[in-house]
Design a protein around this motif. Structure first.
Motif, short mmCIF file in Angstrom:
data_model
loop_
_atom_site.label_atom_id
_atom_site.label_comp_id
_atom_site.label_asym_id
_atom_site.label_seq_id
_atom_site.Cartn_x
_atom_site.Cartn_y
_atom_site.Cartn_z
N ASN A 148 34.65 48.64 42.72
CA ASN A 148 34.74 47.88 41.36
C ASN A 148 34.95 46.38 41.24
O ASN A 148 36.19 46.23 41.87
CB ASN A 148 35.79 48.86 40.56
N SER A 203 35.80 44.39 39.18
CA SER A 203 36.96 43.88 38.24
C SER A 203 38.42 44.23 39.17
O SER A 203 39.21 43.40 39.14
CB SER A 203 37.20 44.60 36.97
N ILE A 204 38.36 45.28 39.63
CA ILE A 204 39.81 45.87 40.52
C ILE A 204 39.59 44.95 41.65
O ILE A 204 40.69 44.53 41.82
CB ILE A 204 39.63 47.37 41.01
N THR A 205 38.59 44.73 42.59
CA THR A 205 38.67 43.79 43.55
C THR A 205 39.07 42.62 43.09
O THR A 205 39.81 41.72 44.01
CB THR A 205 37.25 43.89 44.31
N LYS A 250 41.04 41.43 40.85
CA LYS A 250 42.28 41.44 40.43
C LYS A 250 43.36 41.62 41.66
O LYS A 250 44.18 40.77 41.68
CB LYS A 250 43.00 42.64 39.54
N PHE A 251 42.67 42.08 42.71
CA PHE A 251 43.25 42.31 44.00
C PHE A 251 43.40 41.02 44.82
O PHE A 251 44.23 40.40 44.81
CB PHE A 251 42.72 43.43 44.93
N GLN A 266 46.04 38.90 42.86
CA GLN A 266 47.22 39.12 43.38
C GLN A 266 47.53 38.70 44.78
O GLN A 266 48.59 38.06 44.89
CB GLN A 266 47.57 40.54 43.25
N GLY A 323 35.97 39.24 38.11
CA GLY A 323 35.11 40.38 38.36
C GLY A 323 33.75 40.09 38.11
O GLY A 323 32.96 40.85 37.95
N ASP A 380 38.27 48.14 48.63
CA ASP A 380 38.85 49.23 47.80
C ASP A 380 39.57 48.77 46.54
O ASP A 380 40.12 49.20 45.49
CB ASP A 380 39.97 49.91 48.75
N GLY A 381 40.08 47.14 46.74
CA GLY A 381 40.91 46.56 45.73
C GLY A 381 42.47 47.08 45.66
O GLY A 381 43.12 46.78 44.89
N GLU A 382 42.94 47.60 46.76
CA GLU A 382 44.36 48.14 46.98
C GLU A 382 44.70 47.96 48.39
O GLU A 382 43.90 47.83 49.44
CB GLU A 382 44.63 49.41 46.45
#
Length: 150
Positions: free
Chosen positions: A2, A4-6, A8-9, A12, A41, A66-68
């Motif tokens: 994703n 967007s998630i990537t 944000k990661f 961060q 994203g 994975d974004g995490e």
């Protein structure tokens, strides 16, 4: 994966390293607008820069995708080389798709231009002929723009 998630990661991890977008961009040889696009994203990093990005952020390629962060006991069914190959292929397919759209616009523009030359004789037909000619030129210009766009 994703975007967007990537994104944000990435933001961060950049903040954890106390880097500004501009500092990270300078280290990677890209613009700070590019970093911003990743973090919001809007787009993903090019496969050629993913390794450097992960190194700067202190993460693995799998974690980036994975974004995490990876949990200690988690098991991955893929390795980083496979991920990079898949990312490269995906980006190449996107580039080919864009070129195909551009060629399609060019062909449609040429077809409309040929059609515009078959119409004519009266004022109304001359109007439609000119209209088709204008549309065909616009389509061909749009096609060239799409093909030439990075």
């Amino acid at each position: 994966m994703n975007q967007s998630i990537t994104g944000k990661f990435i933001a961060q991890k950049r903040k954890e390293k106390n880097l500004t977008q501009e500092q990270l961009a300078e280290k990677l040889g890209v613009s700070n607008k590019t970093i911003s696009k990743w973090e919001t994203g809007k787009c993903m990093p090019d496969y050629a820069i993913v390794g450097s990005l992960c190194e700067e952020l202190g993460i693995t390629i799998a974690e980036l995708m994975d974004g995490e962060e990876r949990e200690e006991k988690s098991v991955r069914a893929y390795d980083e080389e496979q991920i990079m190959d898949l990312l490269k292929r995906t980006q190449e397919l996107e580039k080919q798709k864009r070129i195909l759209y551009g060629v399609l616009l060019l062909v449609m523009g040429i077809a409309l231009q040929a059609l515009s030359h078959t119409i004519g004789g009266t004022d109304v037909k001359d109007f439609f002929s000119g209209l088709l000619l204008g549309i065909s030129v616009a389509e061909m210009i749009a096609g060239l723009f799409v093909i030439g766009k990075k």
